[in-house]
Design an enzyme around this catalytic site. Structure first.
Site, short mmCIF file in Angstrom:
data_model
loop_
_atom_site.label_atom_id
_atom_site.label_comp_id
_atom_site.label_asym_id
_atom_site.label_seq_id
_atom_site.Cartn_x
_atom_site.Cartn_y
_atom_site.Cartn_z
N VAL A 236 3.93 -0.96 3.43
CA VAL A 236 2.98 0.11 3.26
C VAL A 236 4.49 1.21 3.03
CG1 VAL A 236 2.23 2.16 4.03
CG2 VAL A 236 1.34 -0.03 4.44
N LYS A 237 4.13 1.17 2.00
CA LYS A 237 5.52 2.81 2.17
C LYS A 237 4.68 3.97 1.76
CE LYS A 237 7.08 5.13 -2.30
NZ LYS A 237 7.92 4.85 -4.04
N THR A 238 6.24 4.92 3.12
CA THR A 238 4.97 6.29 3.12
C THR A 238 6.03 7.04 3.37
OG1 THR A 238 3.30 7.78 4.96
CG2 THR A 238 5.09 5.78 5.90
N GLY B 88 0.94 -0.86 0.36
CA GLY B 88 -0.44 -0.37 -0.37
C GLY B 88 1.13 1.68 -0.27
#
Ligand code: R5P
Length: 296
Positions: A202-204, A172
């Site tokens: 998750v990439k953020t 995500g």
């Protein structure tokens, strides 16, 4: 045919040796299937538990952005230094040597270009094609708070359902709309939504205040997005802070391929991410490698 008469009678069942029970090295992965874990191990190093992903999927909405005009010239030489590549299937098939042995995280959402509303994405890749190219994971943008929030969240949940059938993890990617505030409160919300709805990682973005609360409240691994090009020492400092504050690695694009010495830069990033080398020492390595490469 094997000679049945010659079979040995004595067998050793190692009754005194307990069965090995090793916990998988990534957080949130204890209930995943073998194929999913094997694919995650192609992205994250089992030795450090972290990853250096090289992102160059920008063309899916930006076209030939600076540094990606000729991926064969600028990116292919960097590939051996990355744990995984994040890219589109078009660049994969046209440009990446099939003998490449690292992880492949494929861009699986898309639609609008930079000329339109970016959150208006749909799924842009079928699961069969992901299996065909041996994808290690599939990446879907999630625009929490964006104009097409529900549509982008639904893209991700549909991909999770499809990819789970084949043991392929979903990444995500928290995409921040133009008017969103980039702070820990926003990223806690966006990352947690991705994980709750099934993303296996998750990439953020990194935030200077409270990033450790973003990683702590997300039950799956977080990889830090690179963002716009910074001076090399600042990019190394940001990567160091991110992994020290709980990120399981980085997914960097422009801060590597727009550096004036990309091969040196990705090696310096590796030192920070996998060995927690202080940024100043990694920067010294960057300078040394840069001068060596210029001479060679
Ligand atoms: C981000 O959401 C997209 O995947 C980008 O195309 C890319 O990953 C960004 O990389 P960077 O910001 O490090 O250049």
């Amino acid at each position: 045919m094997a000679d049945l008469d010659a079979q040995k009678e004595t067998k050793d069942y190692y009754l005194d040796v307990p069965v090995r029970r090793e916990a998988f090295f990534l957080k949130g992965a204890m209930a995943l299937d073998w194929g999913m874990l094997n694919r995650l191990s192609r992205i994250f190093s089992p030795a450090s538990g972290r990853t250096v992903m090289l992102a160059f999927d920008h063309g899916y909405f930006q076209g030939p952005t600076s540094g990606l005009e000729r991926v064969d010239v600028t990116i292919v030489p960097l590939a051996p230094y990355a744990d995984a590549l994040m890219l589109t299937r078009g660049i994969l098939r046209t440009t990446i040597p099939p003998a490449y042995g690292g992880g492949l995280v494929l861009r699986a959402s898309g639609g609008p270009s930079i000329l339109k509303e970016l959150s208006n994405e749909l799924l842009a890749m079928d699961i069969e094609d992901a299996v065909r190219v041996n994808a290690s994971a599939l990446a879907v943008q999630v625009y929490v708070g964006g104009e097409f929030e529900t549509q982008s969240v639904t893209n991700m949940t549909k991909m999770v359902d499809m990819a789970n059938r084949y043991g392929i993890p979903t990444l995500g990617v928290t995409a921040v709309g133009k008017n969103m505030v980039r702070d820990a409160k926003y990223f806690r919300l966006a990352c947690r939504i991705c994980a709750e709805l099934g993303a296996q990682f998750v990439k953020t973005y990194y935030v200077a205040e409270g990033f450790e609360t973003v990683t702590a409240s997300c039950p799956v691994p977080i990889v830090m997005a690179g963002g716009k090009k910074l001076p090399e020492i600042e990019a190394l400092e940001m990567a160091h802070r991110a992994v020290s504050e709980g990120a399981a690695g980085v997914d960097m694009g422009r801060n590597i391929f727009q550096s004036d010495a990309p091969v040196a830069m990705i090696q310096a990033v590796r030192k920070v991410v996998h060995e927690l080398t202080p940024p100043k020492d990694a920067y010294d390595l960057f300078q040394t490698l840069k001068h060596e490469q210029k001479k060679g």
